[in-house]
Scaffold this motif. Structure first.
Motif, PDB file in Angstrom:
ATOM      1  N   SER A   1       4.389  -3.230 -15.007  1.00  0.00           N
ATOM      2  CA  SER A   1       4.687  -1.906 -15.565  1.00  0.00           C
ATOM      3  C   SER A   1       3.961  -1.678 -16.892  1.00  0.00           C
ATOM      4  O   SER A   1       3.358  -0.627 -17.120  1.00  0.00           O
ATOM      5  CB  SER A   1       6.199  -1.751 -15.760  1.00  0.00           C
TER       6      SER A   1
ATOM      7  N   LEU B   1       0.208  -1.320 -16.272  1.00  0.00           N
ATOM      8  CA  LEU B   1      -0.126  -0.011 -15.717  1.00  0.00           C
ATOM      9  C   LEU B   1      -0.123   1.060 -16.806  1.00  0.00           C
ATOM     10  O   LEU B   1      -0.978   1.964 -16.809  1.00  0.00           O
ATOM     11  CB  LEU B   1       0.861   0.349 -14.608  1.00  0.00           C
TER      12      LEU B   1
ATOM     13  N   LYS C   1      -3.321   3.429 -17.826  1.00  0.00           N
ATOM     14  CA  LYS C   1      -3.258   4.899 -17.886  1.00  0.00           C
ATOM     15  C   LYS C   1      -3.753   5.426 -19.230  1.00  0.00           C
ATOM     16  O   LYS C   1      -4.367   6.492 -19.309  1.00  0.00           O
ATOM     17  CB  LYS C   1      -1.840   5.379 -17.582  1.00  0.00           C
TER      18      LYS C   1
ATOM     19  N   LYS D   1       2.457  -1.814  -2.712  1.00  0.00           N
ATOM     20  CA  LYS D   1       2.957  -0.788  -3.636  1.00  0.00           C
ATOM     21  C   LYS D   1       2.204  -0.866  -4.972  1.00  0.00           C
ATOM     22  O   LYS D   1       1.791   0.159  -5.522  1.00  0.00           O
ATOM     23  CB  LYS D   1       4.462  -0.961  -3.865  1.00  0.00           C
ATOM     24  N   GLU D   2       2.017  -2.091  -5.480  1.00  0.00           N
ATOM     25  CA  GLU D   2       1.301  -2.271  -6.739  1.00  0.00           C
ATOM     26  C   GLU D   2      -0.166  -1.854  -6.590  1.00  0.00           C
ATOM     27  O   GLU D   2      -0.735  -1.198  -7.470  1.00  0.00           O
ATOM     28  CB  GLU D   2       1.380  -3.740  -7.197  1.00  0.00           C
TER      29      GLU D   2
ATOM     30  N   SER E   1      -0.730   1.964  -6.694  1.00  0.00           N
ATOM     31  CA  SER E   1      -0.729   2.566  -8.036  1.00  0.00           C
ATOM     32  C   SER E   1      -2.076   2.402  -8.733  1.00  0.00           C
ATOM     33  O   SER E   1      -2.479   3.248  -9.529  1.00  0.00           O
ATOM     34  CB  SER E   1       0.370   1.935  -8.895  1.00  0.00           C
TER      35      SER E   1
ATOM     36  N   GLU F   1      -4.733   4.653  -6.728  1.00  0.00           N
ATOM     37  CA  GLU F   1      -4.451   6.076  -6.956  1.00  0.00           C
ATOM     38  C   GLU F   1      -5.265   6.603  -8.138  1.00  0.00           C
ATOM     39  O   GLU F   1      -5.721   7.750  -8.135  1.00  0.00           O
ATOM     40  CB  GLU F   1      -2.959   6.285  -7.224  1.00  0.00           C
TER      41      GLU F   1
ATOM     42  N   TYR G   1      -6.440   3.283  -1.186  1.00  0.00           N
ATOM     43  CA  TYR G   1      -5.216   3.990  -1.584  1.00  0.00           C
ATOM     44  C   TYR G   1      -4.429   4.381  -0.339  1.00  0.00           C
ATOM     45  O   TYR G   1      -3.220   4.120  -0.219  1.00  0.00           O
ATOM     46  CB  TYR G   1      -5.575   5.216  -2.411  1.00  0.00           C
TER      47      TYR G   1
END
Length: 555
Positions: free
Chosen positions: A367, A370, A374, A401-402, A405, A408, A426
Motif C-alpha cells: 500500500s 503504491l 502514484k 490483484k496487486e 493496480s 492500471e 491489466y
C-alpha cells in the motif's frame, strides 16, 4: 611620494590586466565545463580585487549551474557593490526570480541591468537571453527576443550567434539554429562550442554517423575539448537506444567517451554527479554504486548522493540500502525530488514486501509503495514505463490483484512505450483475479478488463488473444452478445493468419472453446445455429465432453 603613487598606479594596472587575463581563463574553463577550476580562478580574482563585479557574476552563474542557489545569491549581491560588470549581477538575480516563478521581479532586475549599458554593448542582452534558457522551464521565445536586440547592435558577434543558436535549438527551429551556429563559428573559428553544436543538431535529427563526423572534426581542431566527448557519449547512448542489436556495444562506447570527458574536465563532486546521471541512462548500476560510494567519501552530507545510492542499490538487489537511502532523500523537503525518486522508493517497498517464496506480499509495504508510485506518476506520467517489469513479476507469482493496480497505471498513459503491453496485462490480471475458484466476480473490475482488451484491439487489431480474453471476460459478466461476437472475431482474426496458425494445438483448443460458447449462446435462440457450432467443435475433437453434452441437449 610621487614615486609611490606611480608604483601604486602601475600595480593597479598590473592587477587589472592580471584580473582580465584570469577572467578570460575562467571563461574558457567554464566553456570547457571545468567548473571547479573556474571557481578557483574567480575566487583568486576576488581575493585580489573584491569589487570585481564580473568575477562575482561568473562565479554566481557557476553556482546556479550547480544548483547551489544560496552561494549564487551571495556572489550576485556582492557583485552589485563592485565595479566592472556590476550590472550583470542583476541578470543573475533575475534568473533566480524566473526560477522562483516571479517574472515581474525578474524583469525589474533585467531593466536595471540594461539601464546604463554602453551603446555598443551586447553582453547584457546575451546574458538575459541565457537567463531565460537556463531555468528549469526555459522560455525560448523570450530568450530569442532579447538575443535579437543584441543581434541588432552587432549581428556579427560570435557569442550573440552562439546564444541564438542555443535558443533556436531549444525552440525546435533547426534551420535557424544551424544558421546561427555556422555564423558563430565563421565569426570566430576559435569558438569550438559553436562547431560542436552543429553535431548536436545532427544528433537531434538522429543522423548518428553525420553527428560523429562533426564531433571528430571538433576533436581534430582541439583534442582536449572535454564537452565534445560528452556529446559523443550521449550520441552513442541514443544511437544504441534506437538500434537494439548494437545497444551493448554502443553503451560500452558511450561510457568510454564519458570517462574521457571526465578526465578532461574534473573529478569534483559535481562532475561525478553528472557521471552518475549518465550511468543511470545507460543502466550501468554496478558502476553507479561504485561512483555513489566514491561521492559519499568526498561529501558525506550532500543529499543527492542518497539518490544514486538508492537507485543503484535497488538495481543491484540491496533493497535495505535502497529503502534507507531513498527514504532519507525524499523525506527532506529542501531536496529537489523528481518522479524517479518516488518510483524507486515505491518499487523498493514492493520488493521488500515480497515473501521469501514470492507468493505473497506484505499489505502495508504494498500500500505504501503504491502511494509512492502514484506520486511519481503525478509528477511524470511516463514514469509508468518503468513499472512493467515489477508488474510482470507480481503477475507471474499470481498476485493478480496487486499486479492489476500496477498495470492500471501504465494502461492509462497512451504515450508510454508499454501502453499496449500494460493494457494486455491489466486485462489479464483483472480476469484471472475474478476467475478464481470460490470467488464472486467483481463486475466493475471485469468492465475495466473489457475496456483494457478493447484498448488492445484498437491499438493492434490483429492481436487475436485480445478477442478471446474479451470473450471470456464478458462470459463472466454474462454479456452474451459481446461474448459471442468476441469469440467470432477471434475465429476470424486467427483464420486470417493461415493454416500454420490454425494447426497449433493451443489454437485448436481455443477454437473448441469458442465454438462451444457460441453454441451455448444460441441454445435458446437458434438451435440450428447452435448445432452448427457444436458440429464444428466435434470436427476438431470428436471426444470433447462439453460439445457432446450440448449435442445431447439439442436432440
Amino acid at each position: 611620494m610621487n614615486k609611490f603613487k606611480i608604483f601604486s598606479i602601475a600595480l593597479l594596472a598590473s592587477v587589472t590586466i592580471t584580473s582580465a587575463q584570469d577572467i578570460n581563463q575562467a571563461i574558457k574553463a567554464i566553456d570547457g565545463e571545468q567548473f571547479e577550476s573556474a571557481k578557483t580562478i574567480l575566487k583568486s580574482v576576488l581575493q585580489l580585487k573584491p569589487n570585481n563585479g564580473r568575477a562575482s557574476f561568473l562565479l554566481g552563474n557557476i553556482y546556479l549551474t550547480q544548483n547551489v542557489t544560496d552561494s549564487a545569491k551571495i556572489y550576485f549581491q556582492k557583485g552589485l557593490t563592485g565595479s566592472d560588470g556590476t550590472n550583470l549581477n542583476y541578470i543573475g538575480l533575475g534568473q533566480m526570480d524566473l526560477e522562483n516563478g516571479n517574472p515581474t521581479a525578474a524583469q525589474a532586475n533585467f531593466s536595471l541591468a540594461v539601464k546604463d549599458m554602453k551603446k555598443k554593448s551586447v553582453e547584457e542582452f546575451i546574458n538575459i537571453g541565457r537567463a531565460y534558457m537556463n531555468i528549469s522551464k526555459p522560455d525560448y521565445k523570450s530568450a530569442i527576443n532579447n538575443l535579437n536586440r543584441a543581434k541588432t547592435i552587432n549581428p556579427l558577434d560570435a557569442q550573440v550567434q552562439l546564444a541564438l543558436g542555443d535558443a533556436y535549438y531549444g525552440d525546435k527551429n533547426q534551420n535557424e539554429a544551424y544558421s546561427a551556429y555556422r555564423n558563430s563559428f565563421l565569426a570566430d573559428n576559435t569558438l569550438i562550442r559553436a562547431k560542436m553544436q552543429l553535431g548536436v543538431l545532427l544528433k537531434g535529427a538522429k543522423s548518428w554517423e553525420e553527428a560523429l563526423k562533426a564531433y571528430n572534426e571538433v576533436i581534430a581542431l582541439k583534442p582536449t575539448y572535454g564537452p565534445v566527448y560528452r556529446e559523443l557519449a550521449e550520441t552513442y547512448y541514443k544511437w544504441g537506444r534506437n538500434k537494439p542489436s548494437k545497444s551493448p556495444e554502443y553503451m560500452k562506447t558511450a561510457i568510454g567517451h564519458y570517462e574521457k570527458y571526465l578526465s578532461l574536465t574534473d573529478y569534483s563532486l559535481n562532475s561525478r554527479m553528472r557521471h552518475a546521471d549518465f550511468l543511470i541512462l545507460v543502466k550501468d548500476y554496478a558502476a553507479l554504486e561504485v561512483e555513489a560510494n566514491k561521492m559519499k567519501e568526498l561529501d558525506k552530507v550532500n543529499p543527492r548522493i542518497f539518490r544514486y545510492l538508492g537507485y543503484s542499490a535497488y538495481e543491484n538487489g540491496n533493497i535495505d540500502v535502497a529503502l534507507k537511502s531513498l527514504e532519507s532523500f525524499t523525506s527532506n523537503p529542501t531536496n529537489k525530488i523528481i518522479a524517479k525518486d518516488y518510483l524507486y522508493l515505491g518499487m523498493s517497498k514492493f520488493k521488500k514486501g515480497f515473501s521469501a517464496d514470492g507468493l505473497s506480499m506484505d499489505p502495508v509495504l504494498y500500500s505504501n509503495g503504491l502511494a509512492d508510485i502514484k506520486k511519481a506518476i503525478e509528477m511524470e506520467p511516463l514514469a509508468a514505463e518503468d513499472l512493467n517489469e515489477i508488474g510482470k513479476k507480481m503477475f507471474t507469482q499470481k498476485l493478480y490483484k496487486e499486479a492489476a493496480s500496477i498495470f492500471e497505471i501504465g494502461a492509462a498513459v497512451a504515450d508510454a512505450k508499454n501502453y499496449l503491453d500494460d493494457n494486455i496485462y491489466y486485462g489479464l490480471s483483472l480476469y484471472y483475479d475474478n476467475n478464481k475458484r470460490d470467488t464472486t466476480p467483481d463486475p466493475i473490475a471485469l468492465q475495466k478488463a473489457d475496456a483494457a482488451f478493447g484498448n488492445v484491439i484498437t491499438a493492434s487489431p490483429t492481436y487475436q488473444e485480445a478477442y478471446i480474453y474479451k470473450a471470456r471476460v464478458n462470459a463472466l459478466l454474462e454479456n452474451t452478445e459481446v461474448m459471442k461476437k468476441s469469440y467470432e472475431d477471434y475465429i476470424a482474426k486467427t483464420t486470417e493468419k493461415g493454416a500454420e496458425e490454425l494447426a497449433k494445438p493451443a489454437v485448436k483448443k481455443k477454437f473448441i472453446e469458442a465454438y462451444n460458447n457460441i453454441a451455448t449462446a444460441y441454445l435458446t435462440l437458434d438451435k440450428v445455429k447452435a448445432k452448427e457450432y457444436v458440429t464444428k467443435s466435434l470436427e476438431l475433437d470428436p471426444l470433447d465432453k462439453r460439445a457432446l453434452d450440448l449435442l445431447d441437449f439439442l436432440k
